[in-house]
Structure formats: structure tokens, C-alpha cells
Design a protein around this motif. Structure first.
Motif, PDB file in Angstrom:
ATOM      1  N   ASP A  22      -8.342  -4.042   2.712  1.00  0.00           N
ATOM      2  CA  ASP A  22      -7.183  -4.882   2.420  1.00  0.00           C
ATOM      3  C   ASP A  22      -7.333  -6.311   2.942  1.00  0.00           C
ATOM      4  O   ASP A  22      -6.562  -7.187   2.558  1.00  0.00           O
TER       5      ASP A  22
ATOM      6  N   ASP B  98       0.857  -1.178   0.000  1.00  0.00           N
ATOM      7  CA  ASP B  98       0.000   0.000   0.000  1.00  0.00           C
ATOM      8  C   ASP B  98       0.896   1.231   0.000  1.00  0.00           C
ATOM      9  O   ASP B  98       2.105   1.136   0.234  1.00  0.00           O
TER      10      ASP B  98
ATOM     11  N   GLY C 171      -1.146  -3.978   3.945  1.00  0.00           N
ATOM     12  CA  GLY C 171      -2.381  -3.201   4.017  1.00  0.00           C
ATOM     13  C   GLY C 171      -2.706  -2.838   5.443  1.00  0.00           C
ATOM     14  O   GLY C 171      -2.221  -3.460   6.388  1.00  0.00           O
TER      15      GLY C 171
END
Length: 699
Positions: free
Chosen positions: A615, A337, A610
Motif C-alpha cells: 500500500d 482496504d 492501507g
């Protein structure tokens, strides 16, 4: 009680359509501007249950212990112990049983310790919520919210349930659900049915927060029926597959079993053929079978993994499963991310533009920074940190770094009026007392909202071009303008009188900077042969700017601006491109799952990072799901295999390097085991083939 609610149109498992006209939604939920009565709220709580996402059922201690005792290699050791007892070698039999039990207990303690570390991390839902009940505003526990409740939202509030705005507007931080760091506008009004639910302009969601504005909203979903609960359920239904080490150990166990049985059978036949008594031949065959079982392999693997877990914990990575340490060592692709992992998740004042000097520093820069800091409502306790909207905190911090500190007490003492941020107008204005008793209006907001309010002759075209350039560099851009009121003029009665004929001071560019250690970590990844992709809900320009600044995409970077639209064929083609790293922007939970599945199908070992609930399914699906310990949600941590206590990408790289060291140690020991079997077996064969003429060197 449930039948009574059903008679009135309410059912426990049915979520009303939040986008239907507001009067219909209120009628369906049997509520109004005065909210629910306390008695009705209590009845609904009994039917719907508490407003909380139910965690996945924990594995019991006995079940976990049985799993450790039924490990493939443990089963082989149980068989070896039984054969040792049959052969009369009781000491060896009890020793093998002790090895299995100690190993199982050790592995159980390690994994339980990791689970406890996860359970102590903070909860994501607020403890309290402000709600209108019996016509009065009150604070209630967030877990007691029910569909039909009317909640009050203000700047800084955490939203406790999925709700539709009925009046007012806020800026909402939806990053935990969408991955996008920039707050979004949420306004009371009609919905847009053609867009995804998370982009509906009148809906807010459980676990997110309000960064600006004021609003009221009607709750339409709680607990497992929220977006939070939906994605949590999806992640809990995803089965965890065995790690590469677990698969390899299982293969090794069956290989050892086959070799041991075959050698014992050959020894039995050979012993009888050369004249040994049948009972002696059977005894030696069983002894040879026991000797070929590496009773030290399982505890050695467990010990190596346990040491790796403890080393990683000291370095900021909590491992929930022992086998995950080796999986880390096998990882060759990281899908990370952006917000909070590659970046600090802290907005910073990064660039200034003034009509007179452009991006070069000049006298106008000081006036621009001072005005931007004055047009804020961020506050702080004495000698404490600032709190409020992250954008405004970035402005006051940026002013202090440029020697134009903003004292909140002095700012508020000279403030004569404040027109708070309006998400519909995308503006905020204040009226401040200036020199010689005159009043000054200061306005800040989106460039496309501020520029039309400028007086004639202002450089709107140049300013818009500069704003586009800053936005292309991945920054959030605000325009700041002011107007001095005539001598003796009073405070404007409304924002329409205040926000007109403005003079543009300039533009400010806000940026969430990369963590300083990430660039070096990315370079270590490339040296180790690791590929790094960015999978984010943020926009492509911002994510690409961050990628280039930390070295991701060397030599080739591809940016997929709308990754939700990519199909499997195109995705497979992209992932096969040599030397290419990819930014998947505007990704959804389904997109992240699609990327993880595609990489697995290509034979890659995938680590997926995440922090948000969006996520969680991909974290579950990846070989190694890496959740954030500070900013992450409980749902993401539950779905993950490893938790970063410092939310730092560099820690992932360190963990992979540690995993590779553990893998090397395990491999060396397996090689040693197979190497030392030869000198153990040869004396038995010589003894058997010589008919006992050559005695055994060791009994």
C-alpha cells in the motif's frame, strides 16, 4: 572482500533468479544443504550490509525550521516587519518578528511530536531467525541474514528475508504484501514463470509469516533487495505535493501582498496630490502596507490545525503534518482496504452445513464442531489467548461459543497421532482415542481435497454445491470428516492408511466479520457526500460480501474481479459513473497507484487507507495516506500522512468531520481578516483625501 565475492559470482547489487533450477541457484549462491559457514556469513554481511529496509532520510531540525520560516505567508510577514522598521514603528516590527518565530516553533514542535509517535510503533521484522550455519541449526539476529543462508521455517515464524523453499511446505500469511487475508500454500518445487512473483508457489517473502507446516528455504535477497525494500523505495521516491490548504494560503498571501502594495501606491500618489509632504506620504504608505498584512493569519491557522491534531490524537488518529487536518476536511473520496480496516482481521466460525440438516442446526452440528476443534494444533497458556493458525483459532473459539469447548491438554492427551497440515494435499488429520478404547481418525481440509476421500455413497455432489454457496458468500470453507477404526486396530502407519473411507460430518464456513461500527461510519460518509471505494488484494466475492454488509455500494456496487487488467480508459469511465461505488479486487501496488492517480486527475481529494507494504506507494500518492498503527508495517506508516492507532475505518470518518470543522474555522477567520481591513483603511483614505483636515482617529 567485495572483489572476492564477485569472483565467485556474487555481487552486492545483483539478485539471483530465484526460479532457476535449485542446483543452479545453490551454485550461484555458493551454498548447500549444510548452509554457510560462520566466516562466510560474516564476509557476506560486510558486503551486503544488514538485512533491514533503510528508512527514508529524516529532515533535519534546522532544515525543517527554515521551511517554516520561509512559508509564503511568513515571507510576507518578514517584509511587513522590515517595512515597519523602515517606517520607524519598531514595536510593531518586533511584534511581527515574534509572531513569525513563535508560529514556526509551534508548527515544528507539532510535526516533530507526530514523527515521534510514528517512530515508537513496532518494527515489522522479527528480532531472531533460525538458520543452518556450519551444518547446525542456530538462532541469529534477523538483521544478520545474508544471501545464501539456509533458514528454518515452522508454524508461527515470521519470515525475515526473501527465500526459496528447498524442502517441505508451509501456509504463509502474505496479507501485508498482497492484502489477501487467506493464507496461501508455499511448497518446495519448480516455479511458474508466467505468474507474478508474489504468486510463485515456492517463494516466501520478508515480513510475512508461516501459519502452518514446516520447511527450509534458501535466502536469495535481503534488505533493500527484498520485495519489502523494493516497494519501500518506490514509496520514498514519490514526491509529496502541497495540500489544498498550503496552495490556498500561498494564493492568499500573494493576493494580500498585491492588494497591500497597490493600496500603498495609491495612497502615496493621492497624498502627494492633495499636498501632503512626500516624507509623510511615504510614512503613511508604509504604515498602510503594514496594516494590510494579516500578521495574525498564520498563527491562527497553525493554532486551529494544532488543536485539530490534538483532538484527532485523542480519537485514535495520529497526524504527521499539520496541513493534513485541512486536507481531511476537503476529502470527498475514500479508497479503503478491506482486511483489518473494514473487518476485524479475525477469522470467525460463521456457518455450518451437515448432510442431514443442511445449514439448519441439528445433532450433527455438535459433532461437526467438536471434530473440527479436535483436529487442530492451536495452543494457549493457562487463562491466556490462543495462538497458532488463525483458521484453527477460529475453530476452537467457535466450538467454545457453541458449548463444545476444546481443552488443549485433554485434546493432546487423547491424541495418538497427528498428520500435520500438508499444503500439497491441503489436508490435516489426527488420530484420537474415542469411547471404549477405539480410535477415530478426524480429517479436515479443503472440500475438493476431502470429498474424494469419502466412502462410497457419501453426498459429495450436495456437499460441493453447499461449499460453492458458502464460498460465494465470502467465506473460507473447510470440510470435516471422520472414520472409526475397528476394535483392536492400531494407529495407522501413514496418512494414506488413515485418510480413506471417511464419513463426512459437514462443512464449516469461516468469515472475517466487519467491524460493528463500520456500517454507521459508511452511512455518515454517504450523508456527508463522500464516496467509498474498496481497493484490496482479496478476491472479489469476499470483498463484495463485506461491502454489501456495511452499506458500501448503495445504490450501485461494481466489482472489478481482476483490477490489474483494467486500463486507464475503462477506469476513467467507471469513476465517472454517478452514485456508483467500486470494489477493486486482486489489486497490485501499481493498481492502487493507478486508482489514486485517476481520482486526482478527476479533481477529487483522495484518502487512501492501507496497512501493508504493497500500500505504501499509493499512500504516498494520495492526498491523505492513512496507515494502520496496530497491524501496519513501518514502510506504510512512513509513507502515510495519518496513522490510525485503532485500525478502524470509523476513525477516518471522525477525522474527516474534524477536518471540516477546522476548515470552517480557518475560513471564518480569513473572512474576518478581510472584513476588518476596510475600517482600518478608510480613516487613512479620509485623512489623505482631506489633506489632513480630518485627523486620524488612531495613530
Amino acid at each position: 572482500m567485495a572483489d572476492g565475492l564477485a569472483d565467485r559470482g556474487l555481487a552486492r547489487d545483483v539478485v539471483p533468479d530465484p526460479l532457476e533450477p535449485l542446483p543452479l541457484l545453490r551454485r550461484e549462491l555458493h551454498t548447500g544443504p549444510a548452509g554457510l559457514s560462520s566466516r562466510e556469513a560474516a564476509r557476506r554481511l560486510a558486503v551486503y550490509g544488514p538485512n533491514e529496509v533503510r528508512p527514508a532520510a529524516k529532515t533535519g531540525v534546522l532544515q525543517e525550521l527554515l521551511r517554516q520560516l520561509a512559508h509564503p505567508l511568513a515571507l510576507l510577514l518578514w517584509a511587513a516587519a522590515a517595512l515597519a522598521f523602515i517606517a520607524g514603528i519598531d514595536v510593531l516590527g518586533w511584534a511581527i518578528v515574534a509572531v513569525v518565530l513563535v508560529n514556526a516553533a509551534f508548527a515544528l514542535v507539532q510535526e516533530r511530536q507526530a514523527e515521534k509517535a510514528v517512530e515508537t510503533l513496532a518494527r515489522y521484522l522479527p528480532a531472531q531467525a533460525r538458520v543452518i550455519r556450519d551444518g547446525q541449526e542456530r538462532h541469529v539476529p534477523a538483521r544478520d541474514l545474508v544471501p545464501g543462508d539456509l533458514i528454518v521455517l515452522e508454524e508461527g515464524d515470521r519470515i525475515a528475508a526473501d527465500a526459496r523453499l528447498t524442502e517441505g511446505g508451509i501456509e504463509a500469511d502474505l496479507s501485508m504484501l498482497t492484502g489477501e487475508s487467506t493464507p496461501v500454500e508455499r511448497l518446495a518445487g519448480p516455479g511458474l514463470k508466467a505468474v507474478p512473483v508474489l504468486q510463485e508457489p515456492n517463494l516466501v517473502f520478508s515480513g510475512t509469516s508461516a501459519t502452518e507446516g514446516q520447511a527450509r528455504a534458501i535466502v536469495f535477497a535481503t534488505g533493500d533487495h527484498t520485495q519489502l525494500g523494493r516497494i519501500a523505495a518506490l514509496s520514498q521516491r514519490t514526491r509529496r505535493e502541497p495540500s489544498p490548504l498550503e496552495k490556498q494560503v500561498k494564493k492568499v498571501a500573494w493576493l494580500i501582498a498585491a492588494v497591500a502594495v497597490a493600496m500603498s501606491a495609491v495612497f502615496l500618489v493621492t497624498g502627494v496630490a492633495v499636498g501632503l509632504p512626500l516624507t509623510d506620504s511615504m510614512m503613511f504608505a508604509i504604515g498602510l502596507l503594514v496594516a494590510n498584512v494579516p500578521e495574525g493569519l498564520l498563527p491562527t491557522i497553525t493554532l486551529a490545525l494544532a488543536v485539530g491534531v490534538r483532538v484527532l490524537a485523542r480519537q485514535g488518529a495520529v497526524i504527521k503534518r499539520l496541513s493534513a487536518v485541512e486536507t481531511l476536511g476537503s476529502t470527498n473520496v475514500i479508497c479503503t482496504d478491506k482486511t483489518g480496516t473494514l473487518t476485524r482481521n479475525e477469522m470467525r466460525l460463521n456457518a455450518l452445513w451437515t448432510p442431514e440438516h443442511g445449514t439448519e442446526p441439528g445433532p450433527g452440528s455438535t459433532a461437526l464442531v467438536r471434530a473440527a476443534a479436535l483436529c487442530t494444533t492451536a495452543a494457549r497458556e493457562p487463562d491466556g489467548p490462543w495462538h497458532g493458525d488463525p483458521t484453527e483459532i477460529a475453530l476452537v473459539d467457535g466450538a467454545a461459543q457453541r458449548a463444545v469447548p476444546a481443552d488443549p491438554a485433554d485434546r493432546d492427551a487423547h491424541r495418538r497421532a497427528c498428520f500435520r497440515f500438508d499444503p500439497r494435499l491441503r489436508l490435516m488429520s489426527v488420530v484420537q482415542a474415542a469411547d471404549r478404547g477405539r480410535l477415530r481418525v478426524i480429517t479436515k481440509g479443503a472440500p475438493e481435497a476431502v470429498l474424494p476421500l469419502l466412502a462410497g455413497g457419501e453426498p459429495t455432489r450436495r456437499a460441493q454445491d453447499a461449499a460453492d454457496t458458502l464460498a460465494g458468500a465470502g467465506m473460507r470453507v473447510l470440510a470435516v470428516a471422520e472414520r472409526d477404526l475397528p476394535d483392536g486396530a492400531g494407529v495407522p502407519s501413514g496418512r494414506q492408511q488413515a485418510e480413506r473411507d471417511l464419513h463426512l460430518l459437514g462443512l464449516v464456513g469461516l468469515y472475517d466479520p466487519p467491524r460493528p461500527e463500520v456500517a454507521a461510519a459508511v452511512e455518515r460518509c454517504h450523508r456527508a457526500g463522500l464516496t467509498v471505494h474498496i481497493v484490496t488484494g482479496d478476491n472479489g466475492a469476499t470483498a463484495a460480501a463485506v461491502a454489501r454488509s456495511v452499506g458500501i455500494g448503495v445504490p450501485h456496487l461494481r466489482v472489478i474481479a481482476q483490477s490489474e487488467a483494467i486500463d486507464d480508459h475503462e477506469l476513467d469511465h467507471l469513476l465517472r459513473l454517478p452514485g456508483t461505488e467500486i470494489v477493486f479486487a486482486r489489486s497490485s501496488p501499481e493498481t492502487k497507484l493507478k486508482v489514486a492517480d485517476a481520482l486526482r486527475a478527476h479533481g477529487q481529494i483522495v484518502a487512501m487507507t492501507g496497512d501493508g507494504v504493497n500500500d505504501a506507494p499509493a499512500l504516498h500518492r494520495a492526498h491523505i495516506g492513512v496507515a494502520m498503527g496496530r497491524s501496519g508495517t513501518d514502510v506504510a506508516r512512513e509513507a502515510s500522512t495519518m496513522i490510525l492507532t485503532d485500525d478502524n475505518f470509523a476513525t477516518i470518518v471522525t477525522a474527516i468531520e474534524s477536518g471540516r470543522r477546522v476548515y470552517d474555522n480557518v475560513r471564518k477567520f480569513i473572512v474576518y481578516i478581510f472584513a476588518h481591513l476596510t475600517p482600518e483603511v478608510v480613516p487613512f483614505l479620509v485623512f489623505a483625501l482631506s489633506g489632513g483636515t480630518v485627523p486620524l482617529p488612531l495613530t
